[in-house]
Scaffold this motif. Structure first.
Motif, PDB file in Angstrom:
ATOM      1  N   ASP A 106       0.744  -1.040   0.351  1.00  0.00           N
ATOM      2  CA  ASP A 106      -0.158   0.012  -0.256  1.00  0.00           C
ATOM      3  C   ASP A 106       1.429   1.504  -0.385  1.00  0.00           C
ATOM      4  OD1 ASP A 106      -2.489  -1.955   1.109  1.00  0.00           O
ATOM      5  OD2 ASP A 106      -2.877  -0.427   1.878  1.00  0.00           O
ATOM      6  N   LYS A 109       2.351   1.627  -3.578  1.00  0.00           N
ATOM      7  CA  LYS A 109       0.890   2.126  -4.222  1.00  0.00           C
ATOM      8  C   LYS A 109       0.983   3.565  -4.306  1.00  0.00           C
ATOM      9  CE  LYS A 109      -1.350  -2.705  -5.320  1.00  0.00           C
ATOM     10  NZ  LYS A 109      -2.694  -3.008  -4.862  1.00  0.00           N
ATOM     11  N   ARG A 110       0.904   4.207  -2.694  1.00  0.00           N
ATOM     12  CA  ARG A 110       0.522   5.996  -2.718  1.00  0.00           C
ATOM     13  C   ARG A 110       1.188   6.420  -3.308  1.00  0.00           C
ATOM     14  NH1 ARG A 110      -1.525   3.806   2.085  1.00  0.00           N
ATOM     15  NH2 ARG A 110       0.416   4.774   3.228  1.00  0.00           N
ATOM     16  N   SER A 115      -4.619   6.461  -4.831  1.00  0.00           N
ATOM     17  CA  SER A 115      -5.044   6.894  -3.107  1.00  0.00           C
ATOM     18  C   SER A 115      -5.508   5.546  -1.872  1.00  0.00           C
ATOM     19  CB  SER A 115      -6.497   7.983  -3.210  1.00  0.00           C
ATOM     20  OG  SER A 115      -7.610   6.631  -3.767  1.00  0.00           O
ATOM     21  N   TYR A 116      -5.773   6.144  -1.095  1.00  0.00           N
ATOM     22  CA  TYR A 116      -5.990   5.025  -0.119  1.00  0.00           C
ATOM     23  C   TYR A 116      -7.291   4.634  -0.525  1.00  0.00           C
ATOM     24  CZ  TYR A 116      -7.514   3.628   4.535  1.00  0.00           C
ATOM     25  OH  TYR A 116      -7.351   2.870   5.877  1.00  0.00           O
ATOM     26  N   ILE A 119      -6.635   1.698  -3.202  1.00  0.00           N
ATOM     27  CA  ILE A 119      -5.277   0.535  -2.758  1.00  0.00           C
ATOM     28  C   ILE A 119      -6.821   0.045  -2.175  1.00  0.00           C
ATOM     29  CG2 ILE A 119      -4.006  -0.078  -1.176  1.00  0.00           C
ATOM     30  CD1 ILE A 119      -2.631   2.488  -1.803  1.00  0.00           C
ATOM     31  N   LEU A 315      -0.513   9.760   4.329  1.00  0.00           N
ATOM     32  CA  LEU A 315      -1.635   8.737   3.604  1.00  0.00           C
ATOM     33  C   LEU A 315      -0.893  10.454   2.374  1.00  0.00           C
ATOM     34  CD1 LEU A 315      -4.773   8.857   4.855  1.00  0.00           C
ATOM     35  CD2 LEU A 315      -3.049   7.196   4.146  1.00  0.00           C
ATOM     36  N   HIS A 317      -1.196  13.490   2.280  1.00  0.00           N
ATOM     37  CA  HIS A 317      -2.696  14.379   2.051  1.00  0.00           C
ATOM     38  C   HIS A 317      -1.557  15.858   2.491  1.00  0.00           C
ATOM     39  CE1 HIS A 317      -5.907  12.414   2.907  1.00  0.00           C
ATOM     40  NE2 HIS A 317      -5.393  11.423   1.892  1.00  0.00           N
ATOM     41  N   THR A 343      -2.897   3.962   7.704  1.00  0.00           N
ATOM     42  CA  THR A 343      -2.669   5.150   7.789  1.00  0.00           C
ATOM     43  C   THR A 343      -1.747   6.224   8.454  1.00  0.00           C
ATOM     44  OG1 THR A 343      -4.431   5.626   9.505  1.00  0.00           O
ATOM     45  CG2 THR A 343      -4.952   5.264   6.685  1.00  0.00           C
TER      46      THR A 343
END
Ligand code: NIG
Ligand code: FE
Length: 431
Positions: A106, A109-110, A115-116, A119, A315, A317, A343
């Motif tokens: 994850d 991938k991010r 995005s969360y 995924i 994440l 953001h 997260t």
């Protein structure tokens, strides 16, 4: 912390030569608005602890003149704090420590741009932590939890809320709560357990979401209550997890079982809060996208808004919860790590305090009050914890700084030197 690393117990402890003592004194209700920055700072202070509680805290001259201390000074263990800062032990009121593996796929991938939510929709996210937890033994999970609790204690956290939520069957959720209890028994701090069977719908219930909610409400919540393994029930109320209607059913079942409630809400999308508020939840957590009318409602309630900026950070953001709008509107705000594999894999409340200051424009004083007194309120522990006042539990953190504002300033640097749990001095293994 391994109990063998603690000093032998001594009934009385005097912490002397404290440069700044943050008492957080005041009434035992959540701090709102301008009151959030009142941290009860006393310079040149001392704290006397006995029987696991605070006996006295104040200016050193006054404490040393006290009649009890004058008579009993030889019975005391005395610690020279070297002009450093003492504050109430930090309270991490939102963590998910019962997982078995980090989620590195994850993570990558991010970094590559997913995005969360994307995924999660593709089968990653929370669901990808489930198989390993179902397979692990209670003992293995307990060791994972204990490792996290130790890392938290090293950074000044003395009370932790710990959720299940990666088992998603009655058996694996109960095993997760037992792992929390096993670890809590080996840890000197206080642990509050929360059942989060409603974290996400497990793969075997895909397309039959309401049937899973039935299992949570009719089977898992009553079982956790009967076994006295949880104090609270949590739900992830969000697109891709549980609807508002399903979340209400979960709250109703928690209430019927005599358990308290709390919820993950408004993390990615706004939810109307008034129906859930009627259950008087202890806390609403995340609150990144809460509607203005709900802020007005919350300002009149005891429910604490627990902000989790380390999740936003991890994440990637650029937006953070709007702490200023919440605080300035009179909502009771707390801070927590959200420690979890997806997260927020950090045990550090000091890092969260730093993020609150730099990305949410909370003052250092507000961020500390949100991590002590208001976090105690979020766990309904405000009568015992969250401030340094006579009669309260003697859970304290000594930071290797001269000014409390340094706690959020030296980010990603553990400046906690020692913790005191129930009046017993513990060595910080890192100091
Ligand atoms: O609080 N939002 C829901 N639960 C966690 C994430 C858990 C995970 O991704 O494993 C949170 O951010
Ligand atoms: Fe969470």
């Amino acid at each position: 912390m391994n109990p063998s690393r603690q000093f032998p117990s001594n009934p009385y402890l005097l912490l002397a030569n404290i440069g700044q003592l943050l008492t957080l004194r005041g009434d035992s209700s959540p701090r709102r608005g301008a009151a959030l920055k009142e941290i009860g700072l006393i310079e040149d202070a001392a704290v006397l602890c006995g029987g696991g509680r605070i006996i006295a805290a104040g200016p050193q001259r006054a404490i040393l003149r006290g009649p009890w201390l004058r008579k009993n000074r030889r019975k005391l263990r005395e610690v020279d704090c070297g002009g450093r800062v003492i504050l109430p032990g930090l309270i991490d009121s939102h963590t998910h420590p019962v997982f078995y593996e980090p989620r590195l796929l994850d993570f990558e991938k991010r970094i590559a741009g997913a995005s969360y939510q994307e995924i999660a929709a593709a089968g990653g996210g929370i669901r990808s932590s489930v198989a390993a937890v179902r397979k692990a033994t209670r003992k293995q999970l307990g060791q994972q939890v204990l490792g996290a609790l130790k890392a938290m204690l090293e950074q000044g956290t003395t009370t932790v809320e710990a959720k299940s939520g990666y088992g998603l069957t009655a058996e694996a959720e109960i095993k997760s709560l037992q792992a929390i209890r096993d670890a809590a028994r080996l840890w000197p701090g206080a642990v509050v357990s929360t059942l989060l069977a409603a974290h996400v719908v497990p793969p075997e219930f895909a397309g039959k979401e309401d049937q899973y909610v039935d299992v949570v409400c009719r089977e898992i919540i009553p079982l956790a209550a009967k076994k006295k393994l949880a104090e609270f029930v949590d739900v992830f109320c969000e697109h891709g997890a549980f609807t508002l209607g399903q979340s209400e059913r979960i709250f109703a079942s928690a209430r019927a079982a005599g358990l308290g409630t709390r919820a993950h809400v408004c993390q990615f999308t706004a939810s109307k809060l008034h129906t859930l508020l009627s259950y008087q939840p202890a806390s609403f957590d995340h609150m990144d996208c809460v509607a203005q009318e709900d802020i007005g409602l919350l300002a009149r309630e005891q429910t604490v808004a627990t902000l989790l900026p380390a999740a936003n950070y991890f994440l990637g953001h650029s937006e953070f919860p709007d702490a200023r709008r919440l605080i300035d509107s009179g909502v009771a705000v707390a801070l927590a790590t959200d420690y979890n594999p997806g997260t927020s894999p950090t045990p550090s409340m000091a890092f969260v305090i730093s993020l609150a200051c730099t990305h949410m424009k909370m003052s250092p004083a507000e961020a500390i009050a949100a991590s002590t007194m208001n976090a105690a309120c979020a766990l309904r522990l405000q009568e015992r914890k969250g401030s340094i006042e006579p009669g309260k539990d003697a859970d304290l953190a000594l930071f290797d700084v001269k000014d409390y504002r340094e706690i959020g300033y030296w980010f990603a640097w553990n400046r906690c030197r020692q913790v005191i749990m129930s009046g017993q001095l513990g060595l910080n293994e890192k100091s």
